[in-house]
Design a protein around this motif. Structure first.
Motif, mmCIF file in Angstrom:
data_model
loop_
_atom_site.group_PDB
_atom_site.id
_atom_site.type_symbol
_atom_site.label_atom_id
_atom_site.label_comp_id
_atom_site.label_asym_id
_atom_site.label_seq_id
_atom_site.Cartn_x
_atom_site.Cartn_y
_atom_site.Cartn_z
ATOM 1 N N VAL A 1 1.168 -1.497 0.228
ATOM 2 C CA VAL A 1 0.140 -0.358 -0.358
ATOM 3 C C VAL A 1 1.137 1.183 -0.346
ATOM 4 O O VAL A 1 1.765 1.320 0.962
ATOM 5 N N ILE A 2 1.193 2.175 -0.975
ATOM 6 C CA ILE A 2 1.100 3.232 -0.851
ATOM 7 C C ILE A 2 0.779 4.540 -0.344
ATOM 8 O O ILE A 2 0.034 4.955 -0.332
ATOM 9 N N ASP A 3 2.053 5.030 0.737
ATOM 10 C CA ASP A 3 1.753 5.564 1.482
ATOM 11 C C ASP A 3 1.337 7.195 1.172
ATOM 12 O O ASP A 3 2.298 7.952 1.515
ATOM 13 N N GLY A 4 0.574 8.372 0.967
ATOM 14 C CA GLY A 4 0.106 9.308 -0.238
ATOM 15 C C GLY A 4 0.817 10.901 1.367
ATOM 16 O O GLY A 4 0.910 10.980 0.852
ATOM 17 N N LYS A 5 0.524 10.214 2.468
ATOM 18 C CA LYS A 5 0.748 11.286 3.428
ATOM 19 C C LYS A 5 2.424 11.168 3.247
ATOM 20 O O LYS A 5 2.590 12.613 3.938
ATOM 21 N N GLU A 6 2.715 9.808 3.733
ATOM 22 C CA GLU A 6 4.245 10.037 3.485
ATOM 23 C C GLU A 6 4.653 10.681 2.964
ATOM 24 O O GLU A 6 5.975 11.533 2.803
ATOM 25 N N ILE A 7 4.799 10.393 1.601
ATOM 26 C CA ILE A 7 5.210 11.581 -0.227
ATOM 27 C C ILE A 7 5.016 12.579 0.698
ATOM 28 O O ILE A 7 5.514 13.573 0.384
ATOM 29 N N GLY A 8 3.713 13.031 0.581
ATOM 30 C CA GLY A 8 3.396 14.243 0.409
ATOM 31 C C GLY A 8 3.334 15.722 1.698
ATOM 32 O O GLY A 8 3.979 16.229 1.743
ATOM 33 N N ALA A 9 4.549 14.987 2.963
ATOM 34 C CA ALA A 9 4.509 15.018 3.295
ATOM 35 C C ALA A 9 6.351 15.508 4.031
ATOM 36 O O ALA A 9 7.214 16.288 4.118
ATOM 37 N N LYS A 10 7.362 14.693 2.984
ATOM 38 C CA LYS A 10 8.675 14.477 2.022
ATOM 39 C C LYS A 10 8.793 16.306 1.310
ATOM 40 O O LYS A 10 9.259 17.348 1.638
ATOM 41 N N MET A 11 7.200 15.755 0.814
ATOM 42 C CA MET A 11 7.291 17.076 -0.438
ATOM 43 C C MET A 11 7.247 18.306 0.127
ATOM 44 O O MET A 11 8.116 19.208 -0.233
ATOM 45 N N ARG A 12 6.261 18.608 1.317
ATOM 46 C CA ARG A 12 6.612 19.591 2.112
ATOM 47 C C ARG A 12 7.828 20.422 2.440
ATOM 48 O O ARG A 12 7.542 20.941 2.767
ATOM 49 N N ALA A 13 8.360 19.073 2.840
ATOM 50 C CA ALA A 13 9.319 19.688 3.885
ATOM 51 C C ALA A 13 10.241 19.990 3.246
ATOM 52 O O ALA A 13 11.112 21.542 3.176
ATOM 53 N N GLU A 14 10.257 20.048 1.983
ATOM 54 C CA GLU A 14 11.798 20.194 0.498
ATOM 55 C C GLU A 14 11.234 21.988 0.074
ATOM 56 O O GLU A 14 11.677 22.969 -0.126
ATOM 57 N N VAL A 15 10.115 21.264 0.287
ATOM 58 C CA VAL A 15 9.291 23.098 0.251
ATOM 59 C C VAL A 15 9.351 23.853 1.064
ATOM 60 O O VAL A 15 9.936 25.223 0.375
ATOM 61 N N ALA A 16 9.212 23.513 1.939
ATOM 62 C CA ALA A 16 9.160 24.262 3.430
ATOM 63 C C ALA A 16 10.569 25.181 3.121
ATOM 64 O O ALA A 16 11.035 26.141 3.286
ATOM 65 N N GLN A 17 11.499 24.664 2.740
ATOM 66 C CA GLN A 17 12.794 24.734 2.996
ATOM 67 C C GLN A 17 12.616 25.701 1.178
ATOM 68 O O GLN A 17 14.102 27.343 2.195
ATOM 69 N N GLU A 18 12.318 25.360 0.811
ATOM 70 C CA GLU A 18 12.588 26.788 -0.531
ATOM 71 C C GLU A 18 11.439 27.757 -0.008
ATOM 72 O O GLU A 18 11.741 29.341 -0.957
ATOM 73 N N ALA A 19 11.060 27.662 0.157
ATOM 74 C CA ALA A 19 9.551 29.006 0.699
ATOM 75 C C ALA A 19 10.360 29.909 1.911
ATOM 76 O O ALA A 19 10.229 30.856 1.759
ATOM 77 N N ARG A 20 11.003 29.532 2.954
ATOM 78 C CA ARG A 20 12.108 30.210 3.478
ATOM 79 C C ARG A 20 12.962 31.115 2.831
ATOM 80 O O ARG A 20 13.349 32.390 3.198
ATOM 81 N N ALA A 21 13.516 30.302 2.026
ATOM 82 C CA ALA A 21 14.899 31.148 1.504
ATOM 83 C C ALA A 21 14.365 32.097 0.248
ATOM 84 O O ALA A 21 15.054 33.296 0.010
ATOM 85 N N LEU A 22 13.106 32.003 -0.321
ATOM 86 C CA LEU A 22 12.192 32.735 -0.862
ATOM 87 C C LEU A 22 11.902 34.064 -0.252
ATOM 88 O O LEU A 22 11.736 35.533 -0.004
ATOM 89 N N ALA A 23 11.316 33.636 0.767
ATOM 90 C CA ALA A 23 11.074 34.409 1.946
ATOM 91 C C ALA A 23 11.843 35.288 2.952
ATOM 92 O O ALA A 23 11.799 36.725 3.045
ATOM 93 N N GLU A 24 13.438 34.895 2.800
ATOM 94 C CA GLU A 24 14.539 35.417 3.003
ATOM 95 C C GLU A 24 14.539 36.586 2.040
ATOM 96 O O GLU A 24 15.508 37.494 2.286
#
Length: 297
Positions: free
Chosen positions: A5-28
Motif C-alpha cells: 500500500v503506497i503511503d501518500g501521506k508520507e510522500i506528501g509530507a516529504k514534499m512539503r518539507a522540501e517546499v518549506a525550505q524553498e519557501a524560507r529561502a524565498l521569504a528571506e
C-alpha cells in the motif's frame, strides 16, 4: 502476495518539507509565497478542500488567504477580482475552488488567471506546455499521480501504462507526462470497447473516472502498480465512506503496489499545489527582475 500500500501521506509530507525550505529561502529574499483561494457560495466540499489546503500551506511555509463571495456574484465581478489579484505582486498563486454556481463557467474563470499564478495548472497555457514536454505549473492531481509512480522501483522508460479516464485535467495530462518520461501509454475512455484487454497488459494502471469499483482485480496484471485517483462517496451498512474507482480488496490481491483512498493521491496533490506555489513565486521573482533590471549600469 498482497500489494504494497503506497503511503501518500508520507510522500506528501516529504514534499512539503522540501517546499518549506524553498519557501524560507524565498521569504528571506523578500518573496514570501502567498496563495489566495476564491470560493463562491459556501459548498461543503469546497470548505473541506480549503481547510486541507490551509493546513498544508502552513506546514509548507506558504501564506494562505481564503476569500468567500456570495453565490450571486457575477462572472464579470469575479473576473475583475481575478484580474486584480493578477496585478498584485504580493499574491503568487490563485486557487479557484469548485464547485462553482451554475452561472459561473469554471473554464472561463480559470482562463482569467495569469499563467504565472496558475498554481492549479489548469490554464490552457499550462496544459498546453505539457504537450511540448515543458512542465512548469502542471495540473496538481495529474502531476501528483505521476510523482507517486516515480517513487516505485519501476523503470518508467518503456513501461506499459494504461490510463482509464481522459479528462482534460487528469487523464490526458497524465498520458502526456508519462509519454514525456518515455512510457508507452494507452488511454481508455467511455468509448473504449475492451478496457480489460488494455489494463491486463499494463505494468501500471491509472484510473480517474468517478465510478466506484470500476477496476477489479481480474482486470489487473499481477504485480502491476495501481494508482487510484477516483474519489467517491458511497453508502455502506456502517455509514457513508470515501472510496476510489478501484475495488481495493480484489485489486490488492493482484497488484504489486496500490494507492488507498483516502490517503493515496490526495495528500500528494495538495503537496504538489504547495510546490507549484513556491515555483510560481520564483518564476514571478525572475520575471520582475527581468522587467525592472537596470540597463544603464
Amino acid at each position: 502476495m498482497r500489494a504494497a500500500v503506497i503511503d501518500g501521506k508520507e510522500i506528501g509530507a516529504k514534499m512539503r518539507a522540501e517546499v518549506a525550505q524553498e519557501a524560507r529561502a524565498l521569504a528571506e529574499e523578500g518573496w514570501q509565497p502567498r496563495l489566495v483561494s476564491l470560493m463562491v457560495g459556501e459548498p461543503a466540499a469546497a470548505e473541506l478542500y480549503v481547510r486541507n489546503q490551509r493546513r498544508s500551506a502552513e506546514s509548507a511555509g506558504v501564506e494562505f488567504e481564503a476569500r468567500t463571495y456570495p453565490a450571486e456574484t457575477s462572472l464579470e465581478q469575479l473576473i475583475g477580482i481575478v484580474q486584480g489579484l493578477n496585478a498584485d505582486p504580493r499574491v503568487n498563486g490563485i486557487i479557484i475552488q469548485r464547485p462553482l454556481p451554475d452561472h459561473i463557467p469554471v473554464k472561463v474563470l480559470q482562463k482569467a488567471v495569469h499563467p504565472l499564478k496558475d498554481v492549479e495548472g489548469m490554464h490552457p497555457a499550462s496544459i498546453g506546455n505539457i504537450v511540448y514536454n515543458d512542465l512548469a505549473l502542471g495540473p496538481c492531481t495529474a502531476v501528483a499521480a505521476v510523482e507517486i509512480l516515480k517513487t516505485l522501483p519501476l523503470k518508467i522508460e518503456g513501461l506499459e501504462v494504461c490510463v482509464i479516464g481522459h479528462s482534460e485535467i487528469v487523464g490526458k495530462p497524465i498520458a502526456f507526462l508519462l509519454m514525456g518520461l518515455g512510457a508507452t501509454v494507452t488511454v481508455c475512455h467511455h468509448m473504449t470497447r475492451h478496457v480489460a484487454m488494455h489494463s491486463r497488459a499494463a505494468d501500471a494502471v491509472f484510473v480517474a473516472v468517478g465510478k466506484p469499483g470500476l477496476v477489479t482485480g481480474d482486470i489487473i496484471k499481477p504485480g502491476a502498480a495501481l494508482i487510484d485517483i477516483g474519489i467517491n462517496r458511497v453508502e455502506t451498512p456502517d455509514g457513508p465512506r470515501t472510496v476510489g474507482d478501484a475495488d481495493f480488496d480484489s485489486c490488492a490481491e493482484v497488484a504489486g503496489w496500490i494507492t488507498p483512498v483516502p490517503g493515496g493521491v490526495g495528500p500528494v496533490t495538495v503537496a504538489t499545489l504547495m510546490k507549484n506555489a513556491v515555483l510560481a513565486t520564483r518564476m514571478q521573482k525572475e520575471q520582475y527582475r527581468e522587467m525592472f533590471a537596470r540597463t544603464d549600469v
